[in-house]
Design a protein around this motif. Sequence first.
Motif, PDB file in Angstrom:
ATOM      1  N   TYR A  61      -6.778   3.289   8.898  1.00 48.91           N
ATOM      2  CA  TYR A  61      -5.737   2.513   9.559  1.00 48.91           C
ATOM      3  C   TYR A  61      -5.192   3.331  10.712  1.00 48.91           C
ATOM      4  CZ  TYR A  61      -3.497   5.386   6.040  1.00 48.91           C
ATOM      5  OH  TYR A  61      -3.142   6.429   5.237  1.00 48.91           O
ATOM      6  N   ILE A  68       0.292 -17.034   0.933  1.00 44.74           N
ATOM      7  CA  ILE A  68       1.274 -16.177   1.612  1.00 44.74           C
ATOM      8  C   ILE A  68       1.517 -16.717   3.018  1.00 44.74           C
ATOM      9  CG2 ILE A  68       1.670 -13.880   2.602  1.00 44.74           C
ATOM     10  CD1 ILE A  68       0.186 -12.699   0.186  1.00 44.74           C
ATOM     11  N   LEU A  69       0.439 -17.141   3.684  1.00 43.32           N
ATOM     12  CA  LEU A  69       0.586 -17.640   5.055  1.00 43.32           C
ATOM     13  C   LEU A  69       1.358 -18.955   5.086  1.00 43.32           C
ATOM     14  CD1 LEU A  69      -2.975 -16.742   6.408  1.00 43.32           C
ATOM     15  CD2 LEU A  69      -0.825 -15.566   6.900  1.00 43.32           C
ATOM     16  N   ARG A 104      -4.535   0.724  -1.072  1.00 37.28           N
ATOM     17  CA  ARG A 104      -4.248   1.158   0.299  1.00 37.28           C
ATOM     18  C   ARG A 104      -5.583   1.283   1.027  1.00 37.28           C
ATOM     19  NH1 ARG A 104      -0.770   6.427   2.300  1.00 37.28           N
ATOM     20  NH2 ARG A 104       0.919   5.191   1.388  1.00 37.28           N
ATOM     21  N   PHE A 142      -5.940  -8.536  -1.040  1.00 40.71           N
ATOM     22  CA  PHE A 142      -5.755  -9.932  -1.471  1.00 40.71           C
ATOM     23  C   PHE A 142      -6.999 -10.768  -1.192  1.00 40.71           C
ATOM     24  CE2 PHE A 142      -1.044  -9.288  -0.258  1.00 40.71           C
ATOM     25  CZ  PHE A 142      -0.666  -9.050  -1.568  1.00 40.71           C
ATOM     26  N   MET A 152      -1.572  -0.064   8.552  1.00 38.51           N
ATOM     27  CA  MET A 152      -1.851   0.236   7.142  1.00 38.51           C
ATOM     28  C   MET A 152      -1.434  -0.946   6.254  1.00 38.51           C
ATOM     29  SD  MET A 152      -0.380   3.228   4.689  1.00 38.51           S
ATOM     30  CE  MET A 152       0.932   2.210   3.997  1.00 38.51           C
ATOM     31  N   GLY A 210       0.799  -1.224   0.000  1.00 34.88           N
ATOM     32  CA  GLY A 210       0.000   0.000   0.000  1.00 34.88           C
ATOM     33  C   GLY A 210       0.833   1.275   0.000  1.00 34.88           C
ATOM     34  N   LYS A 251      -4.057 -15.092   0.169  1.00 30.59           N
ATOM     35  CA  LYS A 251      -3.671 -14.980   1.591  1.00 30.59           C
ATOM     36  C   LYS A 251      -3.205 -16.330   2.129  1.00 30.59           C
ATOM     37  CE  LYS A 251      -7.082 -11.488   2.614  1.00 30.59           C
ATOM     38  NZ  LYS A 251      -8.283 -11.167   3.384  1.00 30.59           N
ATOM     39  N   ARG A 252      -3.946 -17.391   1.789  1.00 29.28           N
ATOM     40  CA  ARG A 252      -3.547 -18.728   2.256  1.00 29.28           C
ATOM     41  C   ARG A 252      -2.133 -19.056   1.828  1.00 29.28           C
ATOM     42  NH1 ARG A 252      -8.871 -20.452   1.588  1.00 29.28           N
ATOM     43  NH2 ARG A 252      -8.642 -20.967  -0.594  1.00 29.28           N
ATOM     44  N   ARG A 310      -1.206  -4.099   7.180  1.00 33.17           N
ATOM     45  CA  ARG A 310      -2.047  -5.262   7.469  1.00 33.17           C
ATOM     46  C   ARG A 310      -3.437  -5.114   6.863  1.00 33.17           C
ATOM     47  NH1 ARG A 310      -2.937  -5.587  12.979  1.00 33.17           N
ATOM     48  NH2 ARG A 310      -3.383  -7.811  12.868  1.00 33.17           N
ATOM     49  N   ARG A 311      -4.005  -3.924   6.974  1.00 39.07           N
ATOM     50  CA  ARG A 311      -5.352  -3.748   6.415  1.00 39.07           C
ATOM     51  C   ARG A 311      -5.341  -3.663   4.893  1.00 39.07           C
ATOM     52  NH1 ARG A 311      -9.193  -0.165  10.365  1.00 39.07           N
ATOM     53  NH2 ARG A 311      -8.431  -1.045  12.313  1.00 39.07           N
ATOM     54  N   ARG A 340      -3.320  -5.128   2.890  1.00 35.91           N
ATOM     55  CA  ARG A 340      -3.121  -6.480   2.373  1.00 35.91           C
ATOM     56  C   ARG A 340      -4.346  -7.355   2.629  1.00 35.91           C
ATOM     57  NH1 ARG A 340       2.047  -8.079   1.244  1.00 35.91           N
ATOM     58  NH2 ARG A 340       2.151  -9.940   2.533  1.00 35.91           N
ATOM     59  N   ALA A 341      -5.002  -7.159   3.761  1.00 32.22           N
ATOM     60  CA  ALA A 341      -6.211  -7.925   4.061  1.00 32.22           C
ATOM     61  C   ALA A 341      -7.318  -7.600   3.056  1.00 32.22           C
ATOM     62  CB  ALA A 341      -6.689  -7.638   5.478  1.00 32.22           C
TER      63      ALA A 341
END
Lengths: 95, 498
Positions: free
Chosen positions: B340, B363-364, B336, B355, B346, B330, B360-361, B348-349, B351-352
Amino acid sequence: MSLTLQDIERIAWLARIEIDAREAADVHAKLTSIFTMIDALDAIDTSGIEPMSHAQDMTTPLRDDRVTESDRRADFQRVAPATEDGLYLVPRVIE
Amino acid sequence: MAAHEDTIAGLAAALAARKLSSVEVTTATLDRIERAQQSLNAFVTIDRDGALAQAKAADAARARGDAGALAGVPIAHKDVLMTAGLTTTCGSRMLAKFVAPYDAFVVERLRRAGTVLVGKTNMDEFAMGSSNETSYFGTVKNPWNTAMVPGGSSGGSAAAVAARLVPGSTGTDTGGSIRQPAALTGICGLKPTYGVCSRYGLIAFASSLDTPGPFARTAEDCALMLNAMAGHDPRDSTSLDRPAEDYTREIAKPASGKPLAGLRIGLPREYFGDGLDAEVAAAIDAALATFRALGATTVDIELPAVKLSVPVYYVIAPAEASSNLSRFDGVRYGHRAAQYDGLADMYRRSRAEGFGAEVKRRILVGTYVLSHGYYDAYYLKAQKVRRLIADDFRRAFAQCDVMMGATTPGVAFPFGAKSADPVAMYLNDIFTIAGNLTGTPAISIPCGFTRAGLPIGLQIQGDYFSEARILDVAHRFQQASDWHARAPRDCAASEPRR
């Protein structure tokens, strides 16, 4: 290996992705099934095997040390969420 | 023959002979793409003005006599490839408004050959998926049956060629993302040797596996596309510096009665086991009979480590993805979050929100296997098993010239059938992933249909740099069969006049 919900929260923090409790439960279930599949690798004897990081096992080529890029700051900043005077803007990090 | 039914080779010849203009072909192509958009959703961006300008330029180059080999031929690019001045979304909310500041190498090369870029095709988000159900821009439908998935991740590029919207398109293949959708939509899709086509401007998923390649309806057209796409590029440190090849050189040789005499086809036992759909198995057997009639012989081989390619891939690809996708924070580009609390929040949100669930799965998973205490157990272990798979391939190619089998264990499946179970979805790529782990080339070509009318794909795999041979083997099969000429019901037929 068994993943806990706390593991999921820790990984999400490391990955800088916010996940809420409901999402965490779903991620936990799906990652558990993915890692169950991955755990098949445990049974394989890989002693003495060289890791393969790359299809061609090539060494990184070096180029001459000279400037080849032109200044394209304005082009690249056009796609940025927030800029000012050629700088990227982010929330204040130092009080 | 209407222009949209013609091949790249046919269109290039007609354009060279000035039997039709690129403006005519491009206009008709754009009209068909727009008409099919509602039923197939194959495109994310359609660039009418840009395409017509390129078509005029191609016609002018023809008139001047300095046109490229593919001048005036309309094509589409997968939306993971950067196109200067045109939105490049990667199928993600993260890049929904991202206008690429430069062209990917393969885009640049196909422009130089004179192709006309008509639009960007829909895809699984960040090329992660086997069904096109993870795209932020909605699913792509399979032209053979719109209740079925087209495969993925390059589903839009495959559907566009299968539906005769464009004669050729580009894709990228990280675990099967060219070959699997080619199989499920009844067209040809080639994954070249890793390093033959530069990854510059390909938005990275798993850098040691990502490979750009062409989709077309014939092997000959894939060869023509690859001629334009291949080449050394110092901007990609893994791009190989090799003498240029003419990938049509074997195809161009005159055919004899037994054009494949001397060809040894390896049949890996692991490709013909349980889990292979019976109708798919029958079609592969029939194709092998055709190859024998063309003079080839078959030899049974074994690839014992290949069964591990799915678990190896789901360590290595997510590991590389978690690193590559860390750039989406972002700050410099992409989504972005509106609200936040500080910089970390910023990230975390943004990207949440930016994606989707599958991205996300992965990446985790990647973050976990690279994290402190787990690196050796997962990442290093997977790299060692990757070596065992490459050793299997090396031994196999001492016994045969090419390997054959089904591209996928089954045919196109209904939407939602596998989306709740990631592992079931991942197993779709069980025959294709080893090609990426080893870096060897492979093509999927159509070799039959199920009773329900869904296409079946045959995978032909070769040793490093054997593209010209693989393409010739595929071409000789297509000279002796007509599966590649079968077309689905026209999804872009003109609406009846009122």
